[in-house]
Design an enzyme around this catalytic site. Structure first.
Site, PDB file in Angstrom:
ATOM      1  N   HIS A 192       5.222  -7.340  -0.026  1.00  0.00           N
ATOM      2  CA  HIS A 192       4.658  -8.490  -0.544  1.00  0.00           C
ATOM      3  C   HIS A 192       5.311  -8.695  -1.767  1.00  0.00           C
ATOM      4  CE1 HIS A 192       1.632  -9.591   2.468  1.00  0.00           C
ATOM      5  NE2 HIS A 192       1.614  -8.336   2.695  1.00  0.00           N
ATOM      6  N   ASP A 201       0.817  -1.353  -0.101  1.00  0.00           N
ATOM      7  CA  ASP A 201       0.134  -0.002  -0.041  1.00  0.00           C
ATOM      8  C   ASP A 201       1.003   1.316  -0.038  1.00  0.00           C
ATOM      9  OD1 ASP A 201      -1.972  -1.769   0.241  1.00  0.00           O
ATOM     10  OD2 ASP A 201      -2.904  -1.166   2.326  1.00  0.00           O
ATOM     11  N   SER A 238       8.945   3.579   5.050  1.00  0.00           N
ATOM     12  CA  SER A 238       9.798   4.371   4.162  1.00  0.00           C
ATOM     13  C   SER A 238       9.258   3.856   2.677  1.00  0.00           C
ATOM     14  CB  SER A 238      11.261   4.095   4.433  1.00  0.00           C
ATOM     15  OG  SER A 238      11.951   4.602   3.420  1.00  0.00           O
TER      16      SER A 238
END
Length: 289
Positions: free
Chosen positions: A146, A89, A252
């Site tokens: 992921h 995300d 980050s």
């Protein structure tokens, strides 16, 4: 005001601040921890309805909260054939071709793939004329990372460095930002060639973890550390598309490098400034590879 913020980035003891914040984030400080988690949720508008554990009181430390899991099924993987999916995300900072070994950081700012990968020209050459994508994770975002495609781990590189903040302001004003900050590079072998996933540290990023090595904490200093892994046999580590590969304890940026002709086209919406959700379509693979 922006010039003052940038100047403070250069003079602030960033490593010391990050270590202190890291100790607090790992501490189980009871009411103090709960108060900070509640403040953070309100300040950054964190959507706790997506979390597997939506009650803030369930998290004993800030790190537990920050690296929270999502509910099952909340980020379904795109099921189209021949694609990559978004690994995180976040928001797309930049994406495009790697030209003459250079990667776009921001308008008018570039850095080299050799520097990003810790100085190994052979590693960087594997991505010559390929593509890159940079995704920034904001404080409110889900902070597990992921796999965009199934891959077998071949190398991990720890590169020591600075801990500048990573945001649009510093990207525009700190030359070579992503190749200057502390980072962990993971190189995977995939059906379309090598994939580099670069997890870039920043101010108050307490640590970077991978699922195979845990927290990556080499001795302090300026030495680059490299680990190589078997890509065949029973000891090979293959991570499926969508599987978790790492996480930030405080967040980050992820920079991905792809081999030449690995990507046919980026998906709609994969443009600077656009938000991403893990599991959504990221790119079409080149079917000729």
């Amino acid at each position: 005001m922006d010039s003052v913020k940038i100047a403070l980035q250069y003079i602030m003891p960033k490593h010391l601040v990050s270590r202190l914040v890291g100790k607090f984030a790992a501490a189980k400080a009871g009411a103090l921890t709960q108060a900070f988690i509640n403040w953070f949720i309100k300040q950054y508008k964190v959507d706790m309805s997506e979390a597997a554990q939506s009650d803030p009181k369930a998290y004993a430390s800030f790190n537990d909260f920050f690296t929270r899991a999502l509910k099952d099924g909340i980020r379904p993987l795109c099921q189209e054939d021949g694609i990559m999916v978004h690994p995180v995300d976040g928001a797309v900072s930049q994406r495009g071709p790697i030209e003459a070994g250079q990667i776009v950081q921001a308008k008018g700012h570039h850095y080299s793939s050799v520097a990003l990968l810790g100085g190994d020209e052979k590693d960087a050459a594997r991505f010559d004329n390929g593509d890159f994508a940079t995704i920034y994770l904001a404080p409110k975002d889900y902070h597990r990372i992921h796999m965009p495609i199934t891959g077998t781990l071949s190398k991990m590189i720890y590169v020591p460095g600075e801990l500048f903040s990573v945001n649009p302001l510093t990207a525009q004003n700190v030359p070579g930002l992503f190749a200057r900050n502390e980072r962990v590079v993971a190189i995977f072998e995939t059906q379309v060639g090598p994939l580099a996933m670069v997890l870039v540290g920043a101010t108050i990023v307490a640590s970077i973890e991978t699922v195979w090595a845990g927290t990556v904490t080499p001795p302090a200093g300026k030495q680059v550390f490299t680990w190589e892994y078997p890509t065949t046999g029973s000891d090979a580590l293959t991570l499926e598309k969508g599987a978790e590969m790492g996480r930030f304890k405080l967040g980050s940026t992820v920079v991905m490098l792809f081999a030449q002709d690995a990507i046919d086209t980026f998906a709609a919406g994969v443009d600077p400034g656009e938000t991403t959700r893990m599991g959504q379509k990221f790119a079409n693979l080149n079917k000729s590879k």
